[in-house]
Design an enzyme around this catalytic site. Structure first.
Site, PDB file in Angstrom:
ATOM      1  N   GLU A 104       0.720  -1.203  -0.176  1.00  0.00           N
ATOM      2  CA  GLU A 104       0.110   0.085  -0.204  1.00  0.00           C
ATOM      3  C   GLU A 104       1.009   1.291  -0.044  1.00  0.00           C
ATOM      4  OE1 GLU A 104      -2.575   1.413  -0.559  1.00  0.00           O
ATOM      5  OE2 GLU A 104      -3.929   1.850   1.056  1.00  0.00           O
ATOM      6  N   ASP A 105       0.282   2.460  -0.444  1.00  0.00           N
ATOM      7  CA  ASP A 105       1.028   3.383  -0.711  1.00  0.00           C
ATOM      8  C   ASP A 105       1.218   4.198   0.843  1.00  0.00           C
ATOM      9  OD1 ASP A 105      -1.655   4.164  -0.653  1.00  0.00           O
ATOM     10  OD2 ASP A 105      -1.248   5.544  -2.023  1.00  0.00           O
ATOM     11  N   ASP A 108      -3.395   6.208   6.678  1.00  0.00           N
ATOM     12  CA  ASP A 108      -3.869   7.465   7.277  1.00  0.00           C
ATOM     13  C   ASP A 108      -4.815   7.364   8.298  1.00  0.00           C
ATOM     14  OD1 ASP A 108      -3.837  10.517   6.921  1.00  0.00           O
ATOM     15  OD2 ASP A 108      -5.891  10.185   6.117  1.00  0.00           O
ATOM     16  N   TYR A 111      -8.899   3.276   7.740  1.00  0.00           N
ATOM     17  CA  TYR A 111     -10.233   2.861   7.608  1.00  0.00           C
ATOM     18  C   TYR A 111      -9.923   1.815   6.217  1.00  0.00           C
ATOM     19  CZ  TYR A 111     -12.775   5.204  10.885  1.00  0.00           C
ATOM     20  OH  TYR A 111     -13.414   5.808  12.134  1.00  0.00           O
ATOM     21  N   LYS A 136       1.028   7.452   8.482  1.00  0.00           N
ATOM     22  CA  LYS A 136       0.910   8.679   9.070  1.00  0.00           C
ATOM     23  C   LYS A 136       0.012   8.157  10.399  1.00  0.00           C
ATOM     24  CE  LYS A 136      -0.701  11.919   5.459  1.00  0.00           C
ATOM     25  NZ  LYS A 136      -1.936  12.467   5.028  1.00  0.00           N
TER      26      LYS A 136
HETATM   27  P1  IMP Z   1      -7.176   5.886   5.212  1.00  0.00           P
HETATM   28  O1  IMP Z   1      -8.354   4.955   5.069  1.00  0.00           O
HETATM   29  O2  IMP Z   1      -7.459   7.160   5.612  1.00  0.00           O
HETATM   30  O3  IMP Z   1      -6.152   5.126   5.910  1.00  0.00           O
HETATM   31  O4  IMP Z   1      -6.780   6.388   3.792  1.00  0.00           O
HETATM   32  C1  IMP Z   1      -6.022   5.666   3.037  1.00  0.00           C
HETATM   33  C2  IMP Z   1      -6.223   6.266   1.569  1.00  0.00           C
HETATM   34  O5  IMP Z   1      -6.238   7.580   1.686  1.00  0.00           O
HETATM   35  C3  IMP Z   1      -4.562   6.033   0.959  1.00  0.00           C
HETATM   36  O6  IMP Z   1      -4.632   4.814   0.262  1.00  0.00           O
HETATM   37  C4  IMP Z   1      -4.521   7.109   0.139  1.00  0.00           C
HETATM   38  O7  IMP Z   1      -5.127   6.801  -1.353  1.00  0.00           O
HETATM   39  C5  IMP Z   1      -5.267   8.352   0.609  1.00  0.00           C
HETATM   40  N1  IMP Z   1      -4.508   9.315   1.437  1.00  0.00           N
HETATM   41  C6  IMP Z   1      -4.150   9.427   2.636  1.00  0.00           C
HETATM   42  N2  IMP Z   1      -3.499  10.344   2.731  1.00  0.00           N
HETATM   43  C7  IMP Z   1      -3.024  10.835   1.634  1.00  0.00           C
HETATM   44  C8  IMP Z   1      -1.987  11.828   1.258  1.00  0.00           C
HETATM   45  O8  IMP Z   1      -1.505  12.605   1.937  1.00  0.00           O
HETATM   46  N3  IMP Z   1      -1.882  11.988  -0.296  1.00  0.00           N
HETATM   47  C9  IMP Z   1      -2.480  11.345  -1.023  1.00  0.00           C
HETATM   48  N4  IMP Z   1      -3.449  10.343  -0.858  1.00  0.00           N
HETATM   49  C10 IMP Z   1      -3.577  10.066   0.530  1.00  0.00           C
HETATM   50 MG    MG Z   2      -4.387   4.276  -1.772  1.00  0.00          MG
END
Ligand code: IMP
Ligand code: MG
Length: 186
Positions: A104-105, A108, A111, A136
């Site tokens: 995964e990239d 955050d 979720y 993060k």
């Molecule tokens: P989570 O579900 O909040 O963990 O979000 C993860 C997804 O949000 C990642 O797979 C990214 O596609 C997107 N994302 C979260 N932070 C960033 C950022 O700083 N830049 C670009 N995409 C982000």
């Molecule tokens: Mg992503």
């Protein structure tokens, strides 16, 4: 000449050389950990994970397959995430009794990955681990702890190297911090 992405670039957070060195290290670590595994599958989360996948797999010496899954989270706009996650494209590989490593990239809120991991776990793989380029951790809202982390970063919106800014600039070979003022001025 000013390149199109430069007006949104506040600073380069992780340059290409630093990224590639760390990815080589991670690949070597994964190769050691999975040395005795003969049914490894790397599962790349689209679209953001694609650059990371293609680079890290060059450093994974253990024979493996790859597959792709696309997940989307909805709710609070393009630059934030919510608890509602949907699988938009599923893998085609049969994964029961196989060793899975998610690529995964960025994690955050957590979720997206917590939903993806639950979905995959229900198919009873032999093991399931998570490798993320960026973490993060301070933003976490659900408990997701990656097994391999490239870089822990502060709560900044970043782009490049697979990560998009409104779907563009995934091609940049480095990770940059978005200049939110430049973006809001548009
Ligand atoms: P989570 O579900 O909040 O963990 O979000 C993860 C997804 O949000 C990642 O797979 C990214 O596609 C997107 N994302 C979260 N932070 C960033 C950022 O700083 N830049 C670009 N995409 C982000
Ligand atoms: Mg992503």
């Amino acid at each position: 000449m000013v390149l199109p992405h430069e007006k949104y670039l506040k600073e380069v957070l992780i340059d290409e050389h630093t990224l590639q060195n760390r990815i080589a290290e991670l690949g070597a670590e994964i190769s050691r950990d999975y040395a005795d595994v003969d049914n490894l599958v790397l599962i790349c989360i689209l679209k953001g994970g694609v650059m990371f996948l293609t680079d890290i797999m060059r450093h994974i010496t253990v024979p493996h397959e790859i597959d792709f899954m696309a997940a989307a989270s909805y709710g609070r706009g393009a630059r934030s995430t919510s608890g509602t996650v949907r699988i938009e494209m599923d893998i085609r590989t049969q994964i029961e009794d196989r060793h899975l490593l998610i690529v995964e990239d960025i994690i955050d809120s957590g979720y997206t990955l917590s939903f993806v991991m639950e979905t995959l776990q229900a198919r009873r793989p032999a093991s399931l681990k998570l490798c993320t380029l960026l973490d993060k951790a301070a933003r976490r809202e659900v408990d997701v702890s990656p097994d391999y982390v490239g870089f822990s970063i502060d709560n900044k919106f970043v782009f490049g190297y697979g990560l998009d800014l409104d779907e563009k600039y995934r091609n940049l070979p480095f990770i940059g911090v978005v200049d939110l003022d430049a973006l809001n001025d548009e």
